[in-house]
Write an enzyme that holds these catalytic residues in place. Structure first.
Site, short mmCIF file in Angstrom:
data_model
loop_
_atom_site.label_atom_id
_atom_site.label_comp_id
_atom_site.label_asym_id
_atom_site.label_seq_id
_atom_site.Cartn_x
_atom_site.Cartn_y
_atom_site.Cartn_z
CE LYS A 20 -3.52 2.32 2.85
NZ LYS A 20 -4.43 2.73 1.79
CB THR A 23 -3.59 7.03 2.47
OG1 THR A 23 -4.80 6.96 3.22
CG2 THR A 23 -2.88 8.34 2.73
CD GLU A 73 -5.61 3.12 -0.93
OE1 GLU A 73 -5.36 2.36 0.01
OE2 GLU A 73 -5.93 4.31 -0.77
#
Length: 102
Positions: A20, A23, A73
């Protein structure tokens, strides 16, 4: 004083493993600057688990999210849009914060 950001605990392992790398946040968390190092904690219990460096902050609309965003993500585009709608119901103007784990 170090600035902080929190993530839901379900994202912790993906952040630590480098899966990841972005954000997506609302305007209230769009103030971070490239080069800034942030302390990262779990949202649920505020336990620190790493530091990240902000690489960029870019505006995006919900309908402008792409497969590339989803990959960053570590989820499918459908999953990403669903998660965003759950976290930010009714919100269309968002910000992509790209980061690297330190």
């Amino acid at each position: 004083m170090s600035r902080e950001i929190t993530f839901f605990s379900r994202f912790e392992q993906d952040i630590l493993a480098g899966r990841k790398t972005i954000t997506i946040r609302d305007a209230s968390e769009s103030h971070f600057q490239p080069g800034e190092v942030l302390r990262v904690s779990r949202n649920e219990d505020n336990v620190f688990f790493c530091q990240i460096e902000v690489l960029s902050v870019t505006p995006v609309r919900l309908d402008g999210l792409t497969e590339q965003h989803a990959r960053q993500e570590n989820m499918s585009l459908g999953e990403l849009k669903q998660v965003i709608k759950e976290i930010y119901p009714g919100l269309d103007e968002l910000f992509v914060i790209t980061f690297a784990k330190r």
